[in-house]
Design an enzyme around this catalytic site. Structure first.
Site, mmCIF file in Angstrom:
data_model
loop_
_atom_site.group_PDB
_atom_site.id
_atom_site.type_symbol
_atom_site.label_atom_id
_atom_site.label_comp_id
_atom_site.label_asym_id
_atom_site.label_seq_id
_atom_site.Cartn_x
_atom_site.Cartn_y
_atom_site.Cartn_z
ATOM 1 N N SER A 1 39.121 50.849 44.251
ATOM 2 C CA SER A 1 38.086 51.389 42.670
ATOM 3 C C SER A 1 37.419 50.966 41.765
ATOM 4 C CB SER A 1 38.842 53.246 42.698
ATOM 5 O OG SER A 1 39.374 54.137 43.425
ATOM 6 N N ASP B 1 45.264 53.461 34.757
ATOM 7 C CA ASP B 1 44.688 53.652 35.968
ATOM 8 C C ASP B 1 44.063 55.114 36.183
ATOM 9 O OD1 ASP B 1 45.049 51.072 36.533
ATOM 10 O OD2 ASP B 1 47.199 51.711 37.896
ATOM 11 N N ASN C 1 37.600 48.774 35.119
ATOM 12 C CA ASN C 1 38.765 48.301 36.271
ATOM 13 C C ASN C 1 38.699 47.644 37.392
ATOM 14 O OD1 ASN C 1 42.248 47.137 36.132
ATOM 15 N ND2 ASN C 1 42.569 48.962 36.417
ATOM 16 N N HIS D 1 41.013 48.440 40.783
ATOM 17 C CA HIS D 1 41.745 49.143 41.290
ATOM 18 C C HIS D 1 41.848 48.872 43.095
ATOM 19 C CE1 HIS D 1 46.309 50.369 40.913
ATOM 20 N NE2 HIS D 1 45.716 51.539 41.751
HETATM 21 C C1 GAR Z 1 42.446 43.066 43.253
HETATM 22 O O1 GAR Z 1 42.946 42.930 44.038
HETATM 23 C C2 GAR Z 1 42.693 44.158 42.036
HETATM 24 O O2 GAR Z 1 42.420 45.368 43.000
HETATM 25 C C3 GAR Z 1 44.077 43.882 41.542
HETATM 26 O O3 GAR Z 1 44.301 42.631 41.383
HETATM 27 C C4 GAR Z 1 43.591 41.949 42.331
HETATM 28 C C5 GAR Z 1 42.517 40.322 41.241
HETATM 29 O O4 GAR Z 1 42.703 40.000 42.735
HETATM 30 N N1 GAR Z 1 44.083 44.536 40.153
HETATM 31 C C6 GAR Z 1 44.867 45.342 39.769
HETATM 32 O O5 GAR Z 1 45.915 45.279 41.015
HETATM 33 C C7 GAR Z 1 44.712 46.065 39.522
HETATM 34 N N2 GAR Z 1 46.145 47.081 38.962
HETATM 35 P P1 GAR Z 1 41.769 38.210 41.320
HETATM 36 O O6 GAR Z 1 42.377 37.753 41.603
HETATM 37 O O7 GAR Z 1 41.688 37.178 43.893
HETATM 38 O O8 GAR Z 1 40.576 38.604 42.205
#
Ligand code: GAR
Length: 229
Positions: free
Chosen positions: A140, A149, A111, A113
């Site tokens: 991360s 997480d 994942n 995060h």
């Molecule tokens: C990213 O910033 C990732 O870190 C976050 O969602 C976004 C996805 O961006 N993930 C989380 O918050 C998971 N808890 P994307 O749709 O443009 O790839």
């Protein structure tokens, strides 16, 4: 040593920026993966356009169409089992997964995060980092374990916080580096430099004791099309 492309699945819920970056790198031979399927739980997610434009097998599995979490997850599990992947990549997938689901894919799911774990599990990581007066934020990639997480952190990217930063400016500045971070980690799986044995992350045959730092321990180039500040 060259390996066969690593079969992967990508799960996302929204923008799909990471999916797009991975698909482009897989197509141009930079990332040795075969994206066997993509799963999105939001029918209106903009990222679905990326999945389709890269001709990826795309399952839209809307959690609201299922009577409960178990029914939703059993459909998700079916799609992933059928795809026969070796790595499941959660790239902005915003559903919490049950212990049973996570255990079914133990050691095979990572994942991305947006925080320097163990800080700020869950949501609103940017505003929490700003409210705490942190001088750096980041992202991360960790192995998924049943607790949210909370699996072993494989790699991180650290981003200095500037005065005047807002949650939006931080998220915007971090995004292209998240793309690099995730791809650098996936490349290690594809090279078999990272392997997971009994839920222990092994790096070059040794237990990984500390998260790898992007631009120090591991590297990934900046894509020409990305805006880096
Ligand atoms: C990213 O910033 C990732 O870190 C976050 O969602 C976004 C996805 O961006 N993930 C989380 O918050 C998971 N808890 P994307 O749709 O443009 O790839």
């Amino acid at each position: 040593m060259s390996h066969k492309p690593l079969p992967v699945a990508v799960l996302f819920s929204g923008r799909g920026g990471n999916l797009k970056a991975m698909a482009l790198s897989a197509e141009n031979g930079q990332l040795n993966i075969a994206i066997r399927c993509v799963v999105c739980n939001q029918p209106s997610a903009p990222g679905i356009t990326h999945a389709l434009s890269h001709h990826l097998l795309t399952h839209v599995i809307d959690h609201r169409q299922y009577s409960d979490r178990q029914a939703f997850e059993s459909r998700l599990m079916e799609a992933l089992d059928n795809a026969q992947v070796e790595l499941i990549i959660l790239a902005g997938f915003m559903r919490v997964l049950s212990d049973d689901f996570v255990n079914h894919f133990a050691g095979k799911m990572i994942n991305l995060h947006p925080s320097l774990l163990p800080k700020y599990r869950g949501l609103d990581t940017y505003s929490r980092a700003l409210a705490a007066g942190d001088r750096q934020h980041g992202s991360s990639v960790h192995l998924v374990e049943p607790e949210l997480d909370n699996g072993p952190v494989i790699a991180q990217y650290r981003l200095p916080i500037k005065s005047g930063d807002t949650p939006e400016s931080l998220a915007q500045r971090l995004a292209p580096h998240e793309h690099r971070l995730l791809q650098a980690v996936i490349a290690l799986f594809a090279d078999r430099a990272i392997q997971v044995k009994s839920r222990q992350v092994m790096f070059n045959g040794q237990p990984l004791r500390q998260a790898l730092l992007l631009d120090h321990d591991i590297h990934w180039p900046i894509n020409d099309q990305e805006q880096i500040e």
